[in-house]
Design an enzyme around this catalytic site. Structure first.
Site, PDB file in Angstrom:
ATOM      1  N   CYS A 135      44.078  41.691  37.723  1.00 45.75           N
ATOM      2  CA  CYS A 135      43.386  40.649  36.951  1.00 45.75           C
ATOM      3  C   CYS A 135      44.289  40.101  35.853  1.00 45.75           C
ATOM      4  CB  CYS A 135      42.102  41.226  36.364  1.00 45.75           C
ATOM      5  SG  CYS A 135      41.247  40.045  35.316  1.00 45.75           S
ATOM      6  N   CYS A 138      42.552  39.346  32.570  1.00 44.49           N
ATOM      7  CA  CYS A 138      42.217  40.515  31.750  1.00 44.49           C
ATOM      8  C   CYS A 138      43.463  41.054  31.048  1.00 44.49           C
ATOM      9  CB  CYS A 138      41.658  41.651  32.606  1.00 44.49           C
ATOM     10  SG  CYS A 138      40.483  41.147  33.842  1.00 44.49           S
ATOM     11  N   ASP A 139      44.582  41.117  31.769  1.00 41.94           N
ATOM     12  CA  ASP A 139      45.733  41.885  31.280  1.00 41.94           C
ATOM     13  C   ASP A 139      46.961  41.050  30.950  1.00 41.94           C
ATOM     14  OD1 ASP A 139      44.233  44.216  31.666  1.00 41.94           O
ATOM     15  OD2 ASP A 139      44.775  44.291  33.774  1.00 41.94           O
TER      16      ASP A 139
END
Ligand code: NDP
Length: 313
Positions: A135, A138-139
């Site tokens: 992701c 997300c990261d």
């Protein structure tokens, strides 16, 4: 403790929320369990540019929050919790939540979506949370001004590569075929981005690094006479190679195809069990779009309403 509901919605992506909007407006008093990732896959997407009604685009989390608010406004009972087991042998169908609570549902709408796939390399486990991610939204933040690689040649991989190029200094896109499968517009954006280097006909053999990812070992033109191994220096390794439908918990009862997608009666969200419907990516190997998921969620709620009224429930 057993609770009886007329319409149980399992999963909270665009399909589930749309089903909740329609089911609550039809007075079915739907109860929704959001699952492990409330809002579903779109909450890990950055910009959604193709959902009708948003000419300037909208972020995935905002879109899902709006859908949730709309469902709540009409009375949908949206709860946090995971389905841990199911017994669909006879109606009312029994569904256990978090191993504790039992719901008896006259109708069920399965909208559990799909989950990101991994390559299956031992190194993906070894470096989980230490440089391996599925992701970018997300990261990606952790890789500002670093070097990263994205695996895959579809729309997701291109979208992740473009997103990461906005943060990182360099993005390798590792594509196993000599071409990208992504839509033309995404291909153009990737190929015109000076920070993205597409490595066509490359496969990943493993990752290197002391505790955290510091590089990847690749093979170019695997199995060909001119096969070569390639080493790239990276800090982050992102998977974007597709998804697995989240249908395992229903498999003893519900018909799925060989990949695990729930098989619908063609043109409808009906499954092989009367009163149990499947909507969105869990039953869609072809389109997998937020808008098609929303459309099938609407269909499932209409079907549930008709089923209940025919049964006088
Ligand atoms: P896709 O199935 O479209 O693409 C998966 C990619 O991963 C392919 O390039 C595939 O390669 C590659 N791949 C699969 N397995 C491996 C493996 N073991 N090793 C290396 N590469 C592998 O999945 P997406 O998630 O990209 O997209 C799913 C759907 O969602 C599509 O319909 C897409 O259009 C849509 N989508 C739309 C977006 C948008 O419109 N904004 C954004 C994201 C997704 P190969 O080509 O060789 O099979």
């Amino acid at each position: 403790m057993t609770e009886k509901v007329r319409c149980l919605i399992i999963g909270s992506g665009p399909a589930g929320y749309t089903a909740a909007i329609y089911a609550s407006r039809a007075n079915l008093s739907p109860v929704m369990y959001e699952g492990m990732q409330p809002g579903g896959q779109l909450t890990t997407t950055n910009e959604v540019e193709n959902f009708p009604g948003y000419p300037e685009g909208i972020t995935g989390p905002e879109l899902m929050e709006d859908l949730k608010k709309q469902a709540t406004r009409f009375g949908a009972d949206i709860r946090f919790g995971m389905v841990s087991s199911t017994d669909l042998s006879a109606a009312p169908y029994k569904v256990t939540i978090d191993g504790e609570k039992t719901i008896e549902a006259e109708t069920i709408i399965i909208s559990t979506g799909a989950t990101a796939k991994y390559l299956g390399l031992p190194d993906e486990q070894k470096y989980a949370g230490s440089g391996v991610s599925a992701c970018a939204t997300c990261d990606g933040f952790f890789y500002r001004k670093r070097k990263v690689a994205v695996v895959g040649g579809g729309d997701t991989a291109c979208e992740e590569a473009i997103y990461l190029a906005g943060l990182a200094d360099k993005v390798f896109l590792i594509v196993r075929k000599p071409f990208l499968r992504a839509s033309k517009i995404m291909q153009e954006r990737v190929l015109n981005n000076p920070k993205i280097e597409v490595l066509f006909e490359h496969e990943t053999l493993g990752l290197t690094g002391d505790k955290v990812v510091q590089g990847a070992k690749l093979v170019k033109r695997h199995g060909q006479s001119d096969e070569t191994t390639v080493h790239i220096e990276i800090d982050g390794f992102f998977l974007a190679i597709g998804h697995k439908p989240n249908s395992d918990i229903f498999k003893p009862w519900i018909e799925t195809d060989e990949v695990g997608y729930i098989v619908n009666v063609p043109g409808t969200p009906r499954t092989n069990i009367p009163g149990v419907f499947a909507a969105g990516d869990v039953a869609d190997p072809h389109y997998r779009q937020a808008i098609t998921a929303a459309g099938s969620g609407c269909q499932a709620a209409i079907e549930a309403e008709r089923y209940l009224s025919e049964k006088g429930l």
